[in-house]
Design a protein around this motif. Sequence first.
Motif, PDB file in Angstrom:
ATOM      1  N   ALA A   1       0.835  -1.208   0.000  1.00 43.39           N
ATOM      2  CA  ALA A   1       0.000   0.000   0.000  1.00 43.39           C
ATOM      3  C   ALA A   1       0.870   1.259   0.000  1.00 43.39           C
ATOM      4  O   ALA A   1       1.563   1.539   0.983  1.00 43.39           O
ATOM      5  CB  ALA A   1      -0.909  -0.013   1.224  1.00 43.39           C
ATOM      6  N   PRO A   2       0.869   2.039  -1.090  1.00 45.14           N
ATOM      7  CA  PRO A   2       1.810   3.166  -1.182  1.00 45.14           C
ATOM      8  C   PRO A   2       1.542   4.275  -0.182  1.00 45.14           C
ATOM      9  O   PRO A   2       2.477   4.964   0.236  1.00 45.14           O
ATOM     10  CB  PRO A   2       1.635   3.654  -2.622  1.00 45.14           C
ATOM     11  N   GLU A   3       0.272   4.468   0.228  1.00 41.60           N
ATOM     12  CA  GLU A   3      -0.017   5.557   1.163  1.00 41.60           C
ATOM     13  C   GLU A   3       0.642   5.342   2.524  1.00 41.60           C
ATOM     14  O   GLU A   3       0.895   6.301   3.251  1.00 41.60           O
ATOM     15  CB  GLU A   3      -1.521   5.779   1.319  1.00 41.60           C
ATOM     16  N   ALA A   4       0.926   4.078   2.859  1.00 44.07           N
ATOM     17  CA  ALA A   4       1.573   3.783   4.141  1.00 44.07           C
ATOM     18  C   ALA A   4       3.071   4.069   4.112  1.00 44.07           C
ATOM     19  O   ALA A   4       3.707   4.125   5.175  1.00 44.07           O
ATOM     20  CB  ALA A   4       1.328   2.320   4.516  1.00 44.07           C
ATOM     21  N   HIS A   5       3.627   4.242   2.925  1.00 48.07           N
ATOM     22  CA  HIS A   5       5.095   4.334   2.811  1.00 48.07           C
ATOM     23  C   HIS A   5       5.581   5.554   2.036  1.00 48.07           C
ATOM     24  O   HIS A   5       6.795   5.797   1.986  1.00 48.07           O
ATOM     25  CB  HIS A   5       5.632   3.071   2.120  1.00 48.07           C
ATOM     26  N   PHE A   6       4.670   6.319   1.437  1.00 48.53           N
ATOM     27  CA  PHE A   6       5.130   7.364   0.524  1.00 48.53           C
ATOM     28  C   PHE A   6       5.952   8.438   1.233  1.00 48.53           C
ATOM     29  O   PHE A   6       6.970   8.905   0.692  1.00 48.53           O
ATOM     30  CB  PHE A   6       3.953   8.005  -0.219  1.00 48.53           C
ATOM     31  N   GLU A   7       5.540   8.866   2.423  1.00 48.25           N
ATOM     32  CA  GLU A   7       6.283   9.930   3.102  1.00 48.25           C
ATOM     33  C   GLU A   7       7.708   9.499   3.433  1.00 48.25           C
ATOM     34  O   GLU A   7       8.653  10.280   3.281  1.00 48.25           O
ATOM     35  CB  GLU A   7       5.535  10.370   4.363  1.00 48.25           C
ATOM     36  N   GLN A   8       7.862   8.236   3.871  1.00 47.35           N
ATOM     37  CA  GLN A   8       9.206   7.732   4.152  1.00 47.35           C
ATOM     38  C   GLN A   8      10.026   7.631   2.870  1.00 47.35           C
ATOM     39  O   GLN A   8      11.211   7.973   2.849  1.00 47.35           O
ATOM     40  CB  GLN A   8       9.123   6.359   4.827  1.00 47.35           C
ATOM     41  N   ALA A   9       9.375   7.161   1.797  1.00 46.62           N
ATOM     42  CA  ALA A   9      10.080   7.072   0.513  1.00 46.62           C
ATOM     43  C   ALA A   9      10.485   8.453   0.023  1.00 46.62           C
ATOM     44  O   ALA A   9      11.592   8.634  -0.503  1.00 46.62           O
ATOM     45  CB  ALA A   9       9.196   6.370  -0.514  1.00 46.62           C
ATOM     46  N   ALA A  10       9.600   9.437   0.210  1.00 50.41           N
ATOM     47  CA  ALA A  10       9.919  10.798  -0.218  1.00 50.41           C
ATOM     48  C   ALA A  10      11.108  11.357   0.556  1.00 50.41           C
ATOM     49  O   ALA A  10      11.922  12.113   0.011  1.00 50.41           O
ATOM     50  CB  ALA A  10       8.692  11.694  -0.041  1.00 50.41           C
ATOM     51  N   ALA A  11      11.219  10.984   1.828  1.00 47.95           N
ATOM     52  CA  ALA A  11      12.351  11.447   2.629  1.00 47.95           C
ATOM     53  C   ALA A  11      13.653  10.799   2.189  1.00 47.95           C
ATOM     54  O   ALA A  11      14.724  11.401   2.297  1.00 47.95           O
ATOM     55  CB  ALA A  11      12.093  11.157   4.106  1.00 47.95           C
ATOM     56  N   LEU A  12      13.564   9.570   1.668  1.00 46.16           N
ATOM     57  CA  LEU A  12      14.769   8.818   1.334  1.00 46.16           C
ATOM     58  C   LEU A  12      15.204   8.948  -0.121  1.00 46.16           C
ATOM     59  O   LEU A  12      16.378   8.751  -0.439  1.00 46.16           O
ATOM     60  CB  LEU A  12      14.554   7.331   1.651  1.00 46.16           C
ATOM     61  N   VAL A  13      14.299   9.260  -1.030  1.00 47.23           N
ATOM     62  CA  VAL A  13      14.648   9.272  -2.447  1.00 47.23           C
ATOM     63  C   VAL A  13      15.624  10.408  -2.744  1.00 47.23           C
ATOM     64  O   VAL A  13      15.524  11.511  -2.183  1.00 47.23           O
ATOM     65  CB  VAL A  13      13.383   9.373  -3.324  1.00 47.23           C
ATOM     66  N   GLY A  14      16.570  10.123  -3.612  1.00 44.63           N
ATOM     67  CA  GLY A  14      17.570  11.118  -3.965  1.00 44.63           C
ATOM     68  C   GLY A  14      17.116  12.028  -5.092  1.00 44.63           C
ATOM     69  O   GLY A  14      16.074  11.806  -5.721  1.00 44.63           O
ATOM     70  N   PRO A  15      17.870  13.080  -5.372  1.00 44.22           N
ATOM     71  CA  PRO A  15      17.545  13.971  -6.479  1.00 44.22           C
ATOM     72  C   PRO A  15      17.459  13.204  -7.802  1.00 44.22           C
ATOM     73  O   PRO A  15      18.307  12.363  -8.090  1.00 44.22           O
ATOM     74  CB  PRO A  15      18.716  14.960  -6.486  1.00 44.22           C
ATOM     75  N   PHE A  16      16.425  13.500  -8.575  1.00 47.50           N
ATOM     76  CA  PHE A  16      16.154  12.828  -9.854  1.00 47.50           C
ATOM     77  C   PHE A  16      15.944  11.322  -9.685  1.00 47.50           C
ATOM     78  O   PHE A  16      16.070  10.556 -10.635  1.00 47.50           O
ATOM     79  CB  PHE A  16      17.274  13.091 -10.880  1.00 47.50           C
ATOM     80  N   GLY A  17      15.626  10.911  -8.452  1.00 46.19           N
ATOM     81  CA  GLY A  17      15.406   9.501  -8.184  1.00 46.19           C
ATOM     82  C   GLY A  17      14.016   9.046  -8.587  1.00 46.19           C
ATOM     83  O   GLY A  17      13.190   9.816  -9.097  1.00 46.19           O
ATOM     84  N   HIS A  18      13.764   7.779  -8.356  1.00 44.36           N
ATOM     85  CA  HIS A  18      12.493   7.165  -8.752  1.00 44.36           C
ATOM     86  C   HIS A  18      11.857   6.447  -7.576  1.00 44.36           C
ATOM     87  O   HIS A  18      12.523   5.677  -6.884  1.00 44.36           O
ATOM     88  CB  HIS A  18      12.709   6.148  -9.874  1.00 44.36           C
ATOM     89  N   ILE A  19      10.567   6.700  -7.377  1.00 43.38           N
ATOM     90  CA  ILE A  19       9.744   5.900  -6.476  1.00 43.38           C
ATOM     91  C   ILE A  19       8.747   5.156  -7.344  1.00 43.38           C
ATOM     92  O   ILE A  19       7.981   5.765  -8.097  1.00 43.38           O
ATOM     93  CB  ILE A  19       8.997   6.772  -5.447  1.00 43.38           C
ATOM     94  N   GLY A  20       8.772   3.831  -7.280  1.00 39.47           N
ATOM     95  CA  GLY A  20       7.868   3.026  -8.096  1.00 39.47           C
ATOM     96  C   GLY A  20       6.857   2.310  -7.219  1.00 39.47           C
ATOM     97  O   GLY A  20       7.199   1.822  -6.140  1.00 39.47           O
TER      98      GLY A  20
END
Length: 266
Positions: free
Chosen positions: A225-244
């Motif tokens: 479920a992406p809503e449970a993890h998106f904020e953490q992923a947004a904090a960790l993703v690097g510049p020009f990175g990808h969240i899939g």
Amino acid sequence: MSEFMQAVVTTSNEAQPLEVMTIPAPVVSDEDVLVRVKAVAVNPVDGKQRRAAVTNKSSHVLGFDATGEVVAVGAKVTDFKLGDTVFYAGQLGRLGANAELQAVNAALVAKAPTTLSHAEAAALPLTFLTAYELLVDKFGLTVAENSAKGQTILIINGAGGVGSIMIQLAKWMGMTVVATASRQETSDWVTKLGADHVVNHRRDYVADMHSLGFDLVPYIAILHAPEAHFEQAAALVGPFGHIGAIVESVEPLPVGLIKNKAASLD
């Protein structure tokens, strides 16, 4: 070839949503192979299709992943012959694999690995295709041995079907793999598959990632479920990175959190 076959068919009865029935055998087009099914897998899409069939009071034969023996080939099929052992993911709108026979477009079929059992091979198609498409079509990586050496990927829900394949693919591509798991058996599983590090997605895994030395990560796969993890992923993703993500969110996602990093949500 028999004109009829047995199949597991959806019903509109919630108390008995699946029933074994005798139905007409599929008709083989010029581009099809007819497969005598040996093993099938169950995927989330089967559950969605079953619920839709109950809601619409319609009958349908479920099943996307399967292995079996080719027992007939269409007039335009040149890559397969009678007796070939094949595996495949089928397609919407046609009779599925939960049946004795299935007609499949030959373009979707491949010869099954000889080192795997029917059951093992049937578990591969959709999970492998999903992992491959996220890594290649969305993240822009090249799937080849050591092609992504030096890159890091965080795989959230690493012990699931897609995660289990993605860990192995990413390791073969040379990536450093961090997988999430919350139980001892799932932690052991992702480690066995090749994950370099394991973090618990039920804890503050942003802090855990930082403690492992990963301040930012270029590739993050959310396989739950992406809503449970998106904020953490947004904090960790690097510049020009990808969240899939491979699961549809049921709530709006705060995508503005990744704007200043020029990161993408795939």
